[in-house]
Write a protein that holds these residues in place. Structure first.
Motif, PDB file in Angstrom:
ATOM      1  N   PRO A 131      -2.247   0.823  -7.285  1.00  0.00           N
ATOM      2  CA  PRO A 131      -2.500  -0.745  -7.319  1.00  0.00           C
ATOM      3  C   PRO A 131      -1.447  -1.471  -6.712  1.00  0.00           C
ATOM      4  O   PRO A 131      -1.753  -2.698  -6.165  1.00  0.00           O
ATOM      5  CB  PRO A 131      -2.546  -0.781  -8.828  1.00  0.00           C
ATOM      6  N   GLY A 132      -0.259  -1.182  -6.646  1.00  0.00           N
ATOM      7  CA  GLY A 132       0.745  -1.972  -6.140  1.00  0.00           C
ATOM      8  C   GLY A 132       0.640  -2.428  -4.702  1.00  0.00           C
ATOM      9  O   GLY A 132       0.768  -3.489  -4.062  1.00  0.00           O
ATOM     10  N   CYS A 133       0.481  -1.255  -4.015  1.00  0.00           N
ATOM     11  CA  CYS A 133       0.120  -1.259  -2.515  1.00  0.00           C
ATOM     12  C   CYS A 133      -1.172  -1.909  -2.282  1.00  0.00           C
ATOM     13  O   CYS A 133      -1.365  -2.669  -1.196  1.00  0.00           O
ATOM     14  CB  CYS A 133       0.318   0.022  -1.776  1.00  0.00           C
ATOM     15  N   PHE A 134      -2.058  -1.607  -2.897  1.00  0.00           N
ATOM     16  CA  PHE A 134      -3.442  -2.391  -2.964  1.00  0.00           C
ATOM     17  C   PHE A 134      -3.262  -3.681  -2.952  1.00  0.00           C
ATOM     18  O   PHE A 134      -4.024  -4.519  -2.272  1.00  0.00           O
ATOM     19  CB  PHE A 134      -4.646  -1.780  -3.745  1.00  0.00           C
ATOM     20  N   GLN A 135      -2.605  -4.444  -4.023  1.00  0.00           N
ATOM     21  CA  GLN A 135      -2.282  -5.682  -4.158  1.00  0.00           C
ATOM     22  C   GLN A 135      -1.899  -6.498  -2.947  1.00  0.00           C
ATOM     23  O   GLN A 135      -2.239  -7.314  -2.335  1.00  0.00           O
ATOM     24  CB  GLN A 135      -1.520  -6.017  -5.296  1.00  0.00           C
ATOM     25  N   HIS A 136      -0.736  -5.597  -2.427  1.00  0.00           N
ATOM     26  CA  HIS A 136      -0.075  -6.089  -1.140  1.00  0.00           C
ATOM     27  C   HIS A 136      -1.045  -6.256  -0.172  1.00  0.00           C
ATOM     28  O   HIS A 136      -0.891  -7.421   0.540  1.00  0.00           O
ATOM     29  CB  HIS A 136       1.061  -5.218  -0.996  1.00  0.00           C
ATOM     30  N   TYR A 137      -1.808  -5.295   0.120  1.00  0.00           N
ATOM     31  CA  TYR A 137      -2.809  -5.066   1.210  1.00  0.00           C
ATOM     32  C   TYR A 137      -3.727  -6.330   1.074  1.00  0.00           C
ATOM     33  O   TYR A 137      -3.983  -7.162   1.942  1.00  0.00           O
ATOM     34  CB  TYR A 137      -3.441  -3.906   1.327  1.00  0.00           C
ATOM     35  N   GLY A 138      -3.979  -6.637  -0.192  1.00  0.00           N
ATOM     36  CA  GLY A 138      -5.080  -7.866  -0.277  1.00  0.00           C
ATOM     37  C   GLY A 138      -4.562  -9.087  -0.296  1.00  0.00           C
ATOM     38  O   GLY A 138      -5.094  -9.992   0.500  1.00  0.00           O
ATOM     39  N   ILE A 139      -3.254  -9.174  -0.448  1.00  0.00           N
ATOM     40  CA  ILE A 139      -2.441 -10.495  -0.315  1.00  0.00           C
ATOM     41  C   ILE A 139      -2.333 -10.675   1.502  1.00  0.00           C
ATOM     42  O   ILE A 139      -2.558 -11.794   2.054  1.00  0.00           O
ATOM     43  CB  ILE A 139      -1.022 -10.623  -0.707  1.00  0.00           C
ATOM     44  N   GLU A 140      -2.025  -9.638   2.141  1.00  0.00           N
ATOM     45  CA  GLU A 140      -1.979  -9.807   3.595  1.00  0.00           C
ATOM     46  C   GLU A 140      -3.228 -10.001   4.101  1.00  0.00           C
ATOM     47  O   GLU A 140      -3.263 -10.624   5.202  1.00  0.00           O
ATOM     48  CB  GLU A 140      -1.336  -8.240   4.143  1.00  0.00           C
ATOM     49  N   GLU A 141      -4.346  -9.443   3.639  1.00  0.00           N
ATOM     50  CA  GLU A 141      -5.823  -9.439   4.096  1.00  0.00           C
ATOM     51  C   GLU A 141      -5.976 -11.099   4.074  1.00  0.00           C
ATOM     52  O   GLU A 141      -6.792 -11.591   5.048  1.00  0.00           O
ATOM     53  CB  GLU A 141      -6.425  -8.568   3.317  1.00  0.00           C
ATOM     54  N   ARG A 142      -5.720 -11.574   2.898  1.00  0.00           N
ATOM     55  CA  ARG A 142      -6.145 -13.023   2.740  1.00  0.00           C
ATOM     56  C   ARG A 142      -5.083 -14.122   3.548  1.00  0.00           C
ATOM     57  O   ARG A 142      -5.638 -14.928   4.075  1.00  0.00           O
ATOM     58  CB  ARG A 142      -5.925 -13.366   1.283  1.00  0.00           C
TER      59      ARG A 142
END
Length: 101
Positions: A54-65
């Motif tokens: 979940p932590g890496c997924f959240q980081h990925y989502g921030i970078e995607e946005r």
């Protein structure tokens, strides 16, 4: 991603995940995934890790946005010449300082 006292830990500090790739490597490779520049094998390893962490997924989502925001706000615009020159000067100055250390 482990949790301590209800908070997710720093994904860059946790390299204990399975799927053959650790959090630090995922964080380092997020932009190659977003830009479509990784191999199919790397893409699959990153995808598996992101699904499990979940932590890496959240980081990925921030970078995607962030990437989407940059694309939306910066299409077709050019930086003013004065800004470009200030950036060139700052880059030269930083390079000189680092080269002299």
């Amino acid at each position: 991603m482990s949790e301590s006292a209800g908070r997710p830990s720093d994904p860059r500090a946790d390299d204990s995940h399975s799927h053959g790739i650790g959090c630090a490597e995922v964080i380092a490779e997020v932009w190659t995934l977003l830009d479509g520049e990784c191999t199919p094998e790397a893409k699959e390893r990153l995808r598996q890790h992101l699904e499990a962490c979940p932590g890496c997924f959240q980081h990925y989502g921030i970078e995607e946005r962030l990437k989407a925001l940059i694309a939306t706000k910066c299409t077709g615009e050019k930086a003013p010449e004065g800004l470009k020159e200030r950036l060139r000067l700052e880059i030269r100055r930083t390079t000189i300082i680092r080269g002299g250390e």
